[in-house]
Design a protein around this motif. Structure first.
Motif, PDB file in Angstrom:
ATOM      1  N   ALA A  14       0.732  -1.261  -0.181  1.00 34.09           N
ATOM      2  CA  ALA A  14       0.013  -0.038   0.023  1.00 34.09           C
ATOM      3  C   ALA A  14       1.075   1.295   0.064  1.00 34.09           C
ATOM      4  N   PRO A  15       0.432   2.245  -0.751  1.00 35.54           N
ATOM      5  CA  PRO A  15       1.243   3.398  -0.738  1.00 35.54           C
ATOM      6  C   PRO A  15       1.057   4.366   0.442  1.00 35.54           C
ATOM      7  N   VAL A  16       2.335   4.822   0.930  1.00 36.29           N
ATOM      8  CA  VAL A  16       2.253   5.523   2.324  1.00 36.29           C
ATOM      9  C   VAL A  16       1.941   6.787   1.953  1.00 36.29           C
ATOM     10  N   VAL A  17       0.834   7.270   2.680  1.00 36.92           N
ATOM     11  CA  VAL A  17       0.253   8.532   2.716  1.00 36.92           C
ATOM     12  C   VAL A  17       0.593   9.462   3.759  1.00 36.92           C
ATOM     13  N   VAL A  18       1.248  10.728   3.366  1.00 40.62           N
ATOM     14  CA  VAL A  18       1.730  11.594   4.298  1.00 40.62           C
ATOM     15  C   VAL A  18       0.833  12.758   4.363  1.00 40.62           C
ATOM     16  N   PRO A  19       0.218  13.129   5.460  1.00 40.82           N
ATOM     17  CA  PRO A  19      -0.884  13.983   5.584  1.00 40.82           C
ATOM     18  C   PRO A  19       0.024  15.335   5.530  1.00 40.82           C
ATOM     19  N   THR A  20      -0.655  16.316   4.913  1.00 44.07           N
ATOM     20  CA  THR A  20      -0.146  17.754   4.690  1.00 44.07           C
ATOM     21  C   THR A  20      -0.518  18.505   5.747  1.00 44.07           C
ATOM     22  N   THR A  21       0.285  19.410   6.174  1.00 45.12           N
ATOM     23  CA  THR A  21       0.125  20.362   7.144  1.00 45.12           C
ATOM     24  C   THR A  21      -0.085  21.922   6.769  1.00 45.12           C
ATOM     25  N   ASN A  22      -0.138  21.966   5.319  1.00 44.40           N
ATOM     26  CA  ASN A  22       0.032  23.347   4.815  1.00 44.40           C
ATOM     27  C   ASN A  22      -1.429  23.732   4.574  1.00 44.40           C
ATOM     28  N   GLY A  23      -2.678  23.177   4.643  1.00 45.75           N
ATOM     29  CA  GLY A  23      -3.838  23.717   4.429  1.00 45.75           C
ATOM     30  C   GLY A  23      -4.321  23.605   2.890  1.00 45.75           C
ATOM     31  N   SER A  24      -3.298  22.734   2.066  1.00 47.11           N
ATOM     32  CA  SER A  24      -3.840  22.816   0.733  1.00 47.11           C
ATOM     33  C   SER A  24      -4.938  22.079   0.332  1.00 47.11           C
ATOM     34  N   GLU A  25      -5.231  21.160   1.105  1.00 48.94           N
ATOM     35  CA  GLU A  25      -6.858  20.486   0.928  1.00 48.94           C
ATOM     36  C   GLU A  25      -7.854  21.179   1.148  1.00 48.94           C
ATOM     37  N   LYS A  26      -7.632  22.402   1.995  1.00 48.51           N
ATOM     38  CA  LYS A  26      -8.877  23.301   2.460  1.00 48.51           C
ATOM     39  C   LYS A  26      -8.947  24.311   1.093  1.00 48.51           C
ATOM     40  N   ARG A  27      -7.812  24.658   0.605  1.00 47.89           N
ATOM     41  CA  ARG A  27      -7.696  25.445  -0.427  1.00 47.89           C
ATOM     42  C   ARG A  27      -8.293  24.912  -1.554  1.00 47.89           C
TER      43      ARG A  27
END
Length: 60
Positions: A14-27
Motif C-alpha cells: 500500500a502507498p504511504v500517505v503523508v498528511p499535509t499540514t500546509n492547508g492545501s486540501e482546504k484551499r
C-alpha cells in the motif's frame, strides 16, 4: 551457472500517505466550492436570458 533468486512478494504494498499540514486540501475544497457557485450563477443568468429572449419573441 547459479543465479540467486530474490524473494518475490506477490502482494502489492500500500502507498504511504503523508498528511499535509500546509492547508492545501482546504484551499482545493474552497476552489471547488467557488467554481460550483460561479457555474450555478452563470447557468441561471443564461437561463434567464433565454427565458426573456423567448418571452419577448412570443409577444411580437
Amino acid at each position: 551457472m547459479t543465479t540467486e533468486a530474490t524473494p518475490h512478494d506477490p502482494r502489492p504494498q500500500a502507498p504511504v500517505v503523508v498528511p499535509t499540514t500546509n492547508g492545501s486540501e482546504k484551499r482545493k475544497q474552497r476552489g471547488v466550492v467557488t467554481r460550483v457557485l460561479v457555474y450555478v450563477v452563470v447557468a441561471h443568468l443564461l437561463a434567464a436570458y433565454l427565458y426573456f429572449l423567448f418571452d419577448i419573441a412570443a409577444k411580437h
